[in-house]
Motif scaffolding. Structure first.
Motif, mmCIF file in Angstrom:
data_model
loop_
_atom_site.group_PDB
_atom_site.id
_atom_site.type_symbol
_atom_site.label_atom_id
_atom_site.label_comp_id
_atom_site.label_asym_id
_atom_site.label_seq_id
_atom_site.Cartn_x
_atom_site.Cartn_y
_atom_site.Cartn_z
ATOM 1 N N TRP A 1 -7.461 11.972 1.495
ATOM 2 C CA TRP A 1 -7.301 11.133 2.690
ATOM 3 C C TRP A 1 -5.919 10.503 2.789
ATOM 4 O O TRP A 1 -5.531 10.037 3.853
ATOM 5 C CB TRP A 1 -8.359 10.042 2.705
ATOM 6 C CG TRP A 1 -8.527 9.346 1.389
ATOM 7 C CD1 TRP A 1 -7.891 8.227 0.957
ATOM 8 C CD2 TRP A 1 -9.360 9.763 0.307
ATOM 9 N NE1 TRP A 1 -8.277 7.894 -0.331
ATOM 10 C CE2 TRP A 1 -9.195 8.827 -0.746
ATOM 11 C CE3 TRP A 1 -10.262 10.816 0.126
ATOM 12 C CZ2 TRP A 1 -9.876 8.936 -1.958
ATOM 13 C CZ3 TRP A 1 -10.940 10.916 -1.079
ATOM 14 C CH2 TRP A 1 -10.749 9.979 -2.106
ATOM 15 N N HIS A 2 -5.145 10.493 1.685
ATOM 16 C CA HIS A 2 -3.790 9.964 1.743
ATOM 17 C C HIS A 2 -2.796 11.007 2.279
ATOM 18 O O HIS A 2 -1.680 10.668 2.650
ATOM 19 C CB HIS A 2 -3.320 9.521 0.348
ATOM 20 C CG HIS A 2 -4.125 8.388 -0.213
ATOM 21 N ND1 HIS A 2 -4.340 7.227 0.480
ATOM 22 C CD2 HIS A 2 -4.754 8.248 -1.408
ATOM 23 C CE1 HIS A 2 -5.079 6.405 -0.257
ATOM 24 N NE2 HIS A 2 -5.350 7.006 -1.399
ATOM 25 N N SER B 1 0.835 -1.205 0.000
ATOM 26 C CA SER B 1 0.000 0.000 0.000
ATOM 27 C C SER B 1 0.868 1.253 0.000
ATOM 28 O O SER B 1 0.596 2.207 -0.733
ATOM 29 C CB SER B 1 -0.943 0.005 1.209
ATOM 30 O OG SER B 1 -0.238 0.221 2.421
ATOM 31 N N GLU C 1 -11.752 2.555 -3.442
ATOM 32 C CA GLU C 1 -10.306 2.446 -3.616
ATOM 33 C C GLU C 1 -9.745 1.253 -2.848
ATOM 34 O O GLU C 1 -8.875 0.528 -3.352
ATOM 35 C CB GLU C 1 -9.635 3.738 -3.149
ATOM 36 C CG GLU C 1 -8.153 3.787 -3.451
ATOM 37 C CD GLU C 1 -7.578 5.173 -3.252
ATOM 38 O OE1 GLU C 1 -7.000 5.701 -4.213
ATOM 39 O OE2 GLU C 1 -7.696 5.720 -2.141
ATOM 40 N N ILE C 2 -10.253 1.034 -1.654
ATOM 41 C CA ILE C 2 -9.825 -0.124 -0.865
ATOM 42 C C ILE C 2 -10.199 -1.415 -1.582
ATOM 43 O O ILE C 2 -9.438 -2.391 -1.586
ATOM 44 C CB ILE C 2 -10.436 -0.065 0.544
ATOM 45 C CG1 ILE C 2 -9.778 1.074 1.343
ATOM 46 C CG2 ILE C 2 -10.258 -1.391 1.275
ATOM 47 C CD1 ILE C 2 -10.479 1.411 2.640
ATOM 48 N N TRP D 1 -9.678 3.531 7.623
ATOM 49 C CA TRP D 1 -8.506 2.661 7.667
ATOM 50 C C TRP D 1 -8.922 1.232 7.329
ATOM 51 O O TRP D 1 -9.898 0.728 7.861
ATOM 52 C CB TRP D 1 -7.877 2.685 9.058
ATOM 53 C CG TRP D 1 -7.319 4.009 9.470
ATOM 54 C CD1 TRP D 1 -7.939 4.938 10.256
ATOM 55 C CD2 TRP D 1 -6.051 4.561 9.116
ATOM 56 N NE1 TRP D 1 -7.121 6.032 10.426
ATOM 57 C CE2 TRP D 1 -5.960 5.830 9.734
ATOM 58 C CE3 TRP D 1 -4.971 4.102 8.353
ATOM 59 C CZ2 TRP D 1 -4.837 6.644 9.606
ATOM 60 C CZ3 TRP D 1 -3.858 4.914 8.222
ATOM 61 C CH2 TRP D 1 -3.787 6.165 8.847
ATOM 62 N N LEU E 1 -0.299 4.890 -1.120
ATOM 63 C CA LEU E 1 -1.562 4.924 -0.393
ATOM 64 C C LEU E 1 -1.338 5.024 1.115
ATOM 65 O O LEU E 1 -0.393 4.452 1.651
ATOM 66 C CB LEU E 1 -2.386 3.669 -0.704
ATOM 67 C CG LEU E 1 -2.580 3.341 -2.187
ATOM 68 C CD1 LEU E 1 -3.398 2.067 -2.339
ATOM 69 C CD2 LEU E 1 -3.244 4.493 -2.913
ATOM 70 N N GLN F 1 -13.192 6.315 -0.796
ATOM 71 C CA GLN F 1 -12.247 5.522 -0.019
ATOM 72 C C GLN F 1 -12.581 4.031 -0.059
ATOM 73 O O GLN F 1 -11.699 3.192 -0.223
ATOM 74 C CB GLN F 1 -12.226 6.008 1.432
ATOM 75 C CG GLN F 1 -11.603 7.383 1.598
ATOM 76 C CD GLN F 1 -11.612 7.834 3.047
ATOM 77 O OE1 GLN F 1 -10.729 7.497 3.821
ATOM 78 N NE2 GLN F 1 -12.603 8.622 3.421
ATOM 79 N N LYS G 1 -11.695 9.774 7.885
ATOM 80 C CA LYS G 1 -10.721 8.926 7.199
ATOM 81 C C LYS G 1 -11.023 7.464 7.517
ATOM 82 O O LYS G 1 -11.358 7.114 8.642
ATOM 83 C CB LYS G 1 -9.302 9.266 7.655
ATOM 84 C CG LYS G 1 -8.242 8.387 7.015
ATOM 85 C CD LYS G 1 -6.850 8.874 7.316
ATOM 86 C CE LYS G 1 -5.818 7.883 6.814
ATOM 87 N NZ LYS G 1 -5.960 7.605 5.367
ATOM 88 N N ILE H 1 -3.676 3.981 3.647
ATOM 89 C CA ILE H 1 -4.955 3.366 4.028
ATOM 90 C C ILE H 1 -4.813 2.283 5.094
ATOM 91 O O ILE H 1 -5.806 1.876 5.679
ATOM 92 C CB ILE H 1 -5.675 2.756 2.796
ATOM 93 C CG1 ILE H 1 -4.783 1.728 2.119
ATOM 94 C CG2 ILE H 1 -6.123 3.836 1.833
ATOM 95 C CD1 ILE H 1 -5.462 0.989 0.954
#
Length: 321
Positions: A317-318, A108, A175-176, A219, A113, A172, A217, A115
């Motif tokens: 968020w990154h 990541s 993307e995850i 995680w 990233l 987000q 955000k 995340i």
């Protein structure tokens, strides 16, 4: 009025949720976090540490404290490695293992990233079960326990409002999911996505400056069931066809464009992964999945005729800490 009522209920929920937990000051500086992860003294006191039952996690996660120079963080320690099969498939084999957590984190970061919480390999003076100190060391993964978070499943099942931009939340999560396609993660659900309730800022050395706080955000945690054997994209865990414009950030795409499997391999080796562990991750299969995901977004962007700034999300968020 409905919004005020929801905000009130959300506040009450958070007060109840955190009133039973030890308050650990938030540390934002990654250098300090990694120093604690690698060299912090183990703290197994009851008000800080917790051993999760096997029914809560097959990996039997143990939350421990790490202390150094009056600074403290908590971290999730795992030391199990079990061979398994994805649900409904006898052919999709993976190793439910602690070292997958480290590999997922390194990949990541290599992709640009932010995340997954900081994760390292470390041998700890802890017994094979529970919160018992030991003279013998056990090798496992240590992942930063992000303080002041709530599991996305708990948030949605309680019908509480998300604390930040709903659009950013969607970006987000998508993307995850794209990242999961690359690492072959067969175990993504709302129970291993954490909503951060801390205010985050774009610059770690300017936390109280004029910049607006970022809320909400997300995680991604629990990647022990990643890296299944084989290069194909599993249709049950990877819905790549549903990921189109704004599904990944510009940082993610730039990371895939710059991807070199030889460079990644060096970073994985430097983290302390053994030859056997690298073999189980199957770098060739990882490379094939990455190229398929990259091609998917290249084709989608070409068909959309949109420039990078329009097709990809900002990935704010990154950049927040």
């Amino acid at each position: 009025m409905p919004y005020l009522k929801m905000t009130f209920l959300f506040t009450i929920f958070l007060i109840a949720f955190f009133s039973h937990a030890e308050t650990i000051p938030l540390i934002r500086d990654e250098k300090i976090i990694f120093d604690l992860l690698y060299t912090g003294d183990l703290n197994l006191s009851k008000n800080v540490a917790k051993a999760f039952a096997k029914k809560e996690s097959i990996m039997e996660i143990r939350r421990v404290g790490l202390v150094k120079n009056s600074l403290q963080i908590r971290a999730a320690f795992r030391d199990k490695a079990v061979k398994g099969n994805a649900r409904g498939s006898m052919k999709l084999v993976y190793y439910d293992s602690y070292y997958n957590e480290v590999a997922a984190y390194i990949i990541s970061k290599y992709l640009g990233l932010n995340i997954i919480p900081a994760t390292v390999l470390r041998s700890m003076p802890i017994g094979p079960k529970g919160l018992v100190s030991s003279k013998q060391l056990r090798k496992g993964s240590l992942q930063l326990w992000v303080e002041n978070t709530v599991v996305l499943f708990d948030l949605t099942s309680s019908k509480l409002s998300y604390p930040g931009s709903v659009e950013y939340k969607k970006h987000q999560i998508r993307e995850i999911k794209a990242f999961d396609c690359i690492i072959g993660n067969v175990d993504r659900h709302a129970g291993n996505l954490l909503v951060d309730l801390n205010e985050r800022f774009e610059a770690s050395n300017e936390l109280t400056g004029n910049k607006n706080a970022y809320l909400g955000k997300i995680w991604a945690i629990d990647h022990s069931r990643a890296f299944y054997r084989g290069p194909r994209l599993d249709s049950r865990s990877c819905k790549l066809s549903k990921l189109k414009s704004q599904s990944i950030s510009i940082q993610f795409m730039q990371g895939m464009r710059a991807w070199k499997i030889e460079e990644l391999e060096k970073r994985l080796r430097a983290s302390g992964l053994s030859e056997q562990q690298l073999a189980r991750i199957e770098l060739d299969a990882l490379e094939h999945r990455l190229q398929k995901v990259k091609k998917h977004f290249e084709d989608e962007q070409r068909n959309s005729a949109l420039a990078d700034e329009e097709y990809f999300s900002s990935g704010l968020w990154h950049r927040v800490w």
